[in-house]
Write a protein that holds these residues in place. Structure first.
Motif, PDB file in Angstrom:
ATOM      1  N   VAL A   1      21.995  36.427  44.128  1.00 47.11           N
ATOM      2  CA  VAL A   1      22.384  37.678  43.464  1.00 47.11           C
ATOM      3  C   VAL A   1      23.857  37.639  43.075  1.00 47.11           C
ATOM      4  CG1 VAL A   1      22.721  40.149  43.847  1.00 47.11           C
ATOM      5  CG2 VAL A   1      20.568  39.081  44.485  1.00 47.11           C
ATOM      6  N   LEU A   2      24.717  37.145  43.956  1.00 45.96           N
ATOM      7  CA  LEU A   2      26.142  37.044  43.625  1.00 45.96           C
ATOM      8  C   LEU A   2      26.373  36.094  42.457  1.00 45.96           C
ATOM      9  CD1 LEU A   2      27.882  36.939  47.115  1.00 45.96           C
ATOM     10  CD2 LEU A   2      27.943  38.776  45.438  1.00 45.96           C
ATOM     11  N   LEU A   3      25.647  34.999  42.447  1.00 39.94           N
ATOM     12  CA  LEU A   3      25.778  34.037  41.353  1.00 39.94           C
ATOM     13  C   LEU A   3      25.344  34.665  40.028  1.00 39.94           C
ATOM     14  CD1 LEU A   3      26.492  31.020  40.883  1.00 39.94           C
ATOM     15  CD2 LEU A   3      24.060  30.555  41.079  1.00 39.94           C
ATOM     16  N   ALA A   4      24.227  35.373  40.038  1.00 43.52           N
ATOM     17  CA  ALA A   4      23.737  36.013  38.813  1.00 43.52           C
ATOM     18  C   ALA A   4      24.671  37.135  38.354  1.00 43.52           C
ATOM     19  CB  ALA A   4      22.330  36.559  39.043  1.00 43.52           C
ATOM     20  N   LEU A   5      25.148  37.934  39.288  1.00 47.00           N
ATOM     21  CA  LEU A   5      26.066  39.017  38.940  1.00 47.00           C
ATOM     22  C   LEU A   5      27.371  38.469  38.368  1.00 47.00           C
ATOM     23  CD1 LEU A   5      26.468  42.091  39.032  1.00 47.00           C
ATOM     24  CD2 LEU A   5      27.472  41.783  41.287  1.00 47.00           C
TER      25      LEU A   5
ATOM     26  N   GLY B   1      43.642  47.043  34.543  1.00 46.58           N
ATOM     27  CA  GLY B   1      44.070  46.483  35.811  1.00 46.58           C
ATOM     28  C   GLY B   1      43.123  45.474  36.422  1.00 46.58           C
ATOM     29  N   VAL B   2      41.923  45.271  35.841  1.00 47.81           N
ATOM     30  CA  VAL B   2      40.946  44.337  36.402  1.00 47.81           C
ATOM     31  C   VAL B   2      40.422  43.455  35.285  1.00 47.81           C
ATOM     32  CG1 VAL B   2      38.735  44.120  37.589  1.00 47.81           C
ATOM     33  CG2 VAL B   2      40.266  45.990  38.170  1.00 47.81           C
ATOM     34  N   ASP B   3      40.490  42.158  35.491  1.00 48.92           N
ATOM     35  CA  ASP B   3      39.901  41.219  34.536  1.00 48.92           C
ATOM     36  C   ASP B   3      38.500  40.873  35.026  1.00 48.92           C
ATOM     37  OD1 ASP B   3      39.377  39.403  32.591  1.00 48.92           O
ATOM     38  OD2 ASP B   3      40.930  37.966  33.172  1.00 48.92           O
ATOM     39  N   LEU B   4      37.475  41.406  34.367  1.00 44.15           N
ATOM     40  CA  LEU B   4      36.101  41.238  34.825  1.00 44.15           C
ATOM     41  C   LEU B   4      35.610  39.798  34.711  1.00 44.15           C
ATOM     42  CD1 LEU B   4      34.365  44.493  33.545  1.00 44.15           C
ATOM     43  CD2 LEU B   4      35.126  43.924  35.840  1.00 44.15           C
ATOM     44  N   GLN B   5      36.187  39.025  33.812  1.00 45.04           N
ATOM     45  CA  GLN B   5      35.799  37.618  33.724  1.00 45.04           C
ATOM     46  C   GLN B   5      36.264  36.849  34.953  1.00 45.04           C
ATOM     47  OE1 GLN B   5      37.145  36.129  29.971  1.00 45.04           O
ATOM     48  NE2 GLN B   5      35.277  36.829  28.926  1.00 45.04           N
ATOM     49  N   VAL B   6      37.451  37.141  35.434  1.00 44.10           N
ATOM     50  CA  VAL B   6      37.939  36.485  36.648  1.00 44.10           C
ATOM     51  C   VAL B   6      37.104  36.907  37.857  1.00 44.10           C
ATOM     52  CG1 VAL B   6      39.908  36.261  38.210  1.00 44.10           C
ATOM     53  CG2 VAL B   6      40.271  36.209  35.747  1.00 44.10           C
ATOM     54  N   VAL B   7      36.762  38.189  37.931  1.00 45.49           N
ATOM     55  CA  VAL B   7      35.906  38.672  39.016  1.00 45.49           C
ATOM     56  C   VAL B   7      34.547  37.976  38.948  1.00 45.49           C
ATOM     57  CG1 VAL B   7      34.723  40.700  39.942  1.00 45.49           C
ATOM     58  CG2 VAL B   7      37.089  40.878  39.193  1.00 45.49           C
ATOM     59  N   GLY B   8      34.031  37.792  37.734  1.00 43.90           N
ATOM     60  CA  GLY B   8      32.765  37.092  37.567  1.00 43.90           C
ATOM     61  C   GLY B   8      32.823  35.649  38.027  1.00 43.90           C
ATOM     62  N   TRP B   9      33.901  34.957  37.690  1.00 43.57           N
ATOM     63  CA  TRP B   9      34.063  33.571  38.147  1.00 43.57           C
ATOM     64  C   TRP B   9      34.154  33.500  39.671  1.00 43.57           C
ATOM     65  CZ3 TRP B   9      32.841  29.417  35.698  1.00 43.57           C
ATOM     66  CH2 TRP B   9      32.900  29.365  34.317  1.00 43.57           C
ATOM     67  N   ILE B  10      34.872  34.441  40.261  1.00 41.60           N
ATOM     68  CA  ILE B  10      34.990  34.454  41.728  1.00 41.60           C
ATOM     69  C   ILE B  10      33.629  34.688  42.364  1.00 41.60           C
ATOM     70  CG2 ILE B  10      35.940  35.760  43.666  1.00 41.60           C
ATOM     71  CD1 ILE B  10      38.471  36.178  41.928  1.00 41.60           C
ATOM     72  N   LEU B  11      32.845  35.627  41.813  1.00 39.80           N
ATOM     73  CA  LEU B  11      31.512  35.877  42.358  1.00 39.80           C
ATOM     74  C   LEU B  11      30.598  34.668  42.194  1.00 39.80           C
ATOM     75  CD1 LEU B  11      30.819  39.564  41.288  1.00 39.80           C
ATOM     76  CD2 LEU B  11      31.308  38.689  43.575  1.00 39.80           C
ATOM     77  N   MET B  12      30.713  33.962  41.073  1.00 42.67           N
ATOM     78  CA  MET B  12      29.895  32.761  40.888  1.00 42.67           C
ATOM     79  C   MET B  12      30.286  31.665  41.876  1.00 42.67           C
ATOM     80  SD  MET B  12      28.996  32.272  36.864  1.00 42.67           S
ATOM     81  CE  MET B  12      30.656  32.006  36.323  1.00 42.67           C
ATOM     82  N   ILE B  13      31.556  31.508  42.140  1.00 47.66           N
ATOM     83  CA  ILE B  13      32.002  30.499  43.109  1.00 47.66           C
ATOM     84  C   ILE B  13      31.524  30.852  44.508  1.00 47.66           C
ATOM     85  CG2 ILE B  13      34.058  29.549  44.242  1.00 47.66           C
ATOM     86  CD1 ILE B  13      35.440  29.730  41.475  1.00 47.66           C
ATOM     87  N   VAL B  14      31.656  32.122  44.882  1.00 47.81           N
ATOM     88  CA  VAL B  14      31.199  32.560  46.205  1.00 47.81           C
ATOM     89  C   VAL B  14      29.684  32.397  46.330  1.00 47.81           C
ATOM     90  CG1 VAL B  14      30.960  34.575  47.698  1.00 47.81           C
ATOM     91  CG2 VAL B  14      33.144  34.082  46.615  1.00 47.81           C
ATOM     92  N   GLY B  15      28.938  32.725  45.277  1.00 47.18           N
ATOM     93  CA  GLY B  15      27.486  32.564  45.305  1.00 47.18           C
ATOM     94  C   GLY B  15      27.071  31.106  45.424  1.00 47.18           C
ATOM     95  N   ALA B  16      27.716  30.229  44.659  1.00 47.77           N
ATOM     96  CA  ALA B  16      27.395  28.799  44.741  1.00 47.77           C
ATOM     97  C   ALA B  16      27.747  28.239  46.115  1.00 47.77           C
ATOM     98  CB  ALA B  16      28.140  28.040  43.647  1.00 47.77           C
ATOM     99  N   LEU B  17      28.881  28.653  46.644  1.00 46.22           N
ATOM    100  CA  LEU B  17      29.265  28.210  47.990  1.00 46.22           C
ATOM    101  C   LEU B  17      28.280  28.726  49.038  1.00 46.22           C
ATOM    102  CD1 LEU B  17      31.460  26.714  49.601  1.00 46.22           C
ATOM    103  CD2 LEU B  17      32.635  28.890  49.827  1.00 46.22           C
ATOM    104  N   GLY B  18      27.810  29.954  48.857  1.00 49.24           N
ATOM    105  CA  GLY B  18      26.821  30.506  49.773  1.00 49.24           C
ATOM    106  C   GLY B  18      25.512  29.744  49.736  1.00 49.24           C
ATOM    107  N   ILE B  19      25.072  29.327  48.536  1.00 55.34           N
ATOM    108  CA  ILE B  19      23.844  28.540  48.417  1.00 55.34           C
ATOM    109  C   ILE B  19      24.004  27.195  49.110  1.00 55.34           C
ATOM    110  CG2 ILE B  19      22.375  27.313  46.762  1.00 55.34           C
ATOM    111  CD1 ILE B  19      22.804  29.669  44.847  1.00 55.34           C
TER     112      ILE B  19
END
Length: 81
Positions: free
Chosen positions: A8-12, A26-44
């Motif tokens: 779910v984190l990877l997809a989000l 104040g928030v760059d959503l692309q950077v937040v998206g990259w961080i969530l994808m990295i956390v999701g891949a690391l979690g997998i």
């Protein structure tokens, strides 16, 4: 983190990075998206590394065996997931 949560984190993160074009102050959503994808891949990877090679051992004892003092029969089964 379980496997479903990591997916779910990877997809989000992919949705925030590649499909969403919104400017938030104040928030760059692309950077937040990259961080969530990295956390999701690391979690997998961690989920498969930690829980993938486990073995389960099941021991069964015949509790209703011969009451004549004979030892209980035991069987052991090893299952690899």
């Amino acid at each position: 983190m379980r496997l479903g949560t990591a997916i779910v984190l990877l997809a989000l993160g992919a949705i925030l990075t590649f499909a969403l074009r919104v400017d938030v102050s104040g928030v760059d959503l692309q950077v937040v998206g990259w961080i969530l994808m990295i956390v999701g891949a690391l979690g997998i990877v961690l989920e498969l590394a930690v829980w993938g090679p486990r073995q389960r051992r099941v021991t069964r004892t015949d509790a209703y065996g011969d009451p004549g003092g004979a030892p209980a029969r035991r069987s052991t089964t090893e299952e690899t997931y």
